[in-house]
Design an enzyme around this catalytic site. Structure first.
Site, PDB file in Angstrom:
ATOM      1  N   HIS A 198       3.253  -3.853   6.470  1.00  0.00           N
ATOM      2  CA  HIS A 198       2.199  -2.858   6.314  1.00  0.00           C
ATOM      3  C   HIS A 198       2.256  -1.841   7.459  1.00  0.00           C
ATOM      4  CE1 HIS A 198      -0.507  -4.592   3.085  1.00  0.00           C
ATOM      5  NE2 HIS A 198       0.379  -5.554   3.260  1.00  0.00           N
ATOM      6  N   GLU A 228       1.590   3.291   3.136  1.00  0.00           N
ATOM      7  CA  GLU A 228       2.088   2.600   4.331  1.00  0.00           C
ATOM      8  C   GLU A 228       3.586   2.400   4.132  1.00  0.00           C
ATOM      9  OE1 GLU A 228      -0.374  -0.843   5.009  1.00  0.00           O
ATOM     10  OE2 GLU A 228      -2.218   0.336   4.778  1.00  0.00           O
ATOM     11  N   GLU A 264       1.912  -5.522  10.652  1.00  0.00           N
ATOM     12  CA  GLU A 264       1.460  -4.139  10.781  1.00  0.00           C
ATOM     13  C   GLU A 264       2.392  -3.472  11.784  1.00  0.00           C
ATOM     14  OE1 GLU A 264      -1.049  -2.843   9.087  1.00  0.00           O
ATOM     15  OE2 GLU A 264      -2.092  -4.611   8.289  1.00  0.00           O
ATOM     16  N   HIS A 309       0.873  -1.174   0.000  1.00  0.00           N
ATOM     17  CA  HIS A 309       0.000   0.000   0.000  1.00  0.00           C
ATOM     18  C   HIS A 309       0.908   1.221   0.000  1.00  0.00           C
ATOM     19  CE1 HIS A 309      -3.315  -2.632   1.961  1.00  0.00           C
ATOM     20  NE2 HIS A 309      -3.461  -2.592   0.650  1.00  0.00           N
TER      21      HIS A 309
END
Length: 453
Positions: free
Chosen positions: A216, A89, A308, A86
């Site tokens: 991410h 990110e 994440e 992404h």
């Protein structure tokens, strides 16, 4: 206490030699220059290559670390990190650039742990899978807008919703006795994916990756498959439900391997959410379709988790050094987890490699296959297992294997050809050293097998 002392010792080993790094956000040209700089500093252990181009023509560069860059050494596992899928990110992008420079500098200074890691592992780093989206996000003058723009690629597609949907096929197969591994791609899959997705799929097909992580941002948690829930909607309402793989306990260990080596992820709190041990099953958090994490597991031999790494998708530049220090040990420790379970060679009676042999573990309903060099890698938790290697045209071989807590157990398989009327048979498509010097008896073209003398 001993666990924490061990972790402290490993951290001190990494800090024994401090690499000189610069902490700032790298645009595309700066990213490329940083990769070439590392390549120039460590030419004998690195290789820089492109797996394709983005919609707007930017290269998707991968930096490889190995004692023999560009060469697969049999029984040496392939590992990959992918970041910036992404575009907005961005922490993973910067962490992989820092990691690349760190590996180079520590190797040059003789850090034993890093030297052994590079000698025993072929490491591939893809800092940006979505360079076009990054440029859109980075161009925003306001920090809040950076978090909100650039997620998708230049065609407006979310790349983590763009892989062929193999979960639906797998869940159908579960009910009807089909396979949940190495699921074939749909016939029209190329028309459904973006250039960046296509490049990564072709990359996965070119290397027998064993372990991977996808970096991410937007939370702080280690997320493991499946990402897509089996049952998502009840009476018109969507529910998050736990959807474990057959390797659920192993995936939990892999995720904890990152979480517990992280500066504070394992404490379980982040960004307003609570995750015990800093890990979560993807579907129990929220369900998504066509993600890269599940695709790795269902199409290849690779076990991938999603990391994440920051509450802020586009962290302030002054926070980058703190984030690097919080993630450095975890990034190294996660790579080291590729060295567990069992590995070995699958050969025939003449010691010719057998590619594509299926490695099955009794009680674990997910198989892997040997690579083109005949070597295989099966990640497993410590324990005793019954393992079978099989391939068309050969008699299966089964062995009882004990896996310890430190390092992989080496188990080789030598398969005997199946015979008909005392003649070995193999698939008509089989080629290679095993067929040299053998006279083929003429049989109808429609026959499935050829009899070899």
């Amino acid at each position: 206490m001993s666990q924490w002392l061990c972790l402290l010792g490993r951290v001190l080993l990494l800090t024994k030699v401090a690499a000189s790094v610069n902490f700032f956000h790298h645009g595309y040209e700066e990213l490329v220059q940083a990769l070439f700089n590392v390549k120039g500093s460590c030419p004998y252990i690195t290789r820089l290559y492109s797996i394709g181009r983005s919609v707007q023509g930017r290269h998707l560069y991968v930096l490889e670390f190995s004692d023999y860059p560009g060469i697969h050494e049999p029984t040496e596992p392939e590992f990959k990190y992918v970041a910036n899928m992404h575009g907005n990110e961005v922490l993973g992008r910067e962490l992989l650039l820092q990691l690349a420079e760190f590996l180079c500098e520590e190797y040059r200074h003789g850090n034993q742990r890093i030297t052994e890691l590079i000698h025993e592992t072929r490491i591939h780093l893809l800092p940006s899978m979505n360079p076009d989206g990054y440029e859109v996000s980075a161009a925003q003058s306001q920090r809040a807008l950076r978090d909100l723009t650039g997620r998708n690629n230049a065609n407006g597609v979310d790349l983590n919703r763009n892989f062929p949907d193999l979960n639906t096929i797998m869940y159908y197969n579960e009910k009807n006795g089909g396979s949940n591994h190495h699921i074939p791609l749909p016939d029209n899959w190329r028309n459904q994916v973006e250039p960046e997705t296509l490049a990564v799929i072709q990359w996965m097909k070119s290397y027998n990756f064993v372990l991977s992580a996808n970096l991410h941002g937007g939370a702080v948690v280690a997320n493991y498959p499946y990402d897509k829930a089996h049952e998502q909607r009840i009476r018109g309402i969507w529910h998050a439900t736990n959807s474990p793989t057959p390797d659920d306990e192993l995936f939990k260990k892999l995720a904890k391997g990152y979480s517990y080596a992280h500066g504070w992820m394992h404490r379980g709190t982040n960004c307003g959410d609570f995750f015990p041990d800093g890990i979560t099953n993807g579907a129990s958090w929220y369900s998504l379709s066509k993600g890269m994490q599940d695709f790795n597991y269902l199409f290849t031999n690779c076990f991938e988790i999603t990391l994440e790494l920051s509450c802020n998708k586009f962290p302030a530049q002054e926070d980058l050094e703190f984030e690097w220090l919080a993630n450095r040990e975890a990034l190294i420790a996660y790579i080291e987890q590729v060295h567990q379970g069992i590995k070995g060679m699958v050969t025939d009676e003449n010691n010719n490699k057998v590619a594509g042999a299926v490695i099955s573990v009794a009680g674990v309903g997910h198989d892997i296959t040997s690579g083109e060099h005949g070597d295989y890698f099966r990640l497993l938790l410590p324990g005793t297992y019954t393992v079978t290697a099989s391939s068309d045209g050969y008699q299966p071989q089964t062995q009882t294997v004990t896996v310890g807590p430190a390092g992989p157990t080496v188990v080789h398989f030598q398969l005997k050809q199946t015979t008909v009327n005392n003649h070995p048979i193999r698939k008509a498509s089989d080629k290679g050293p095993a067929n040299k010097g053998l006279h083929k008896k003429v049989v109808p073209r429609a026959a499935q097998w050829e009899i070899l003398r």
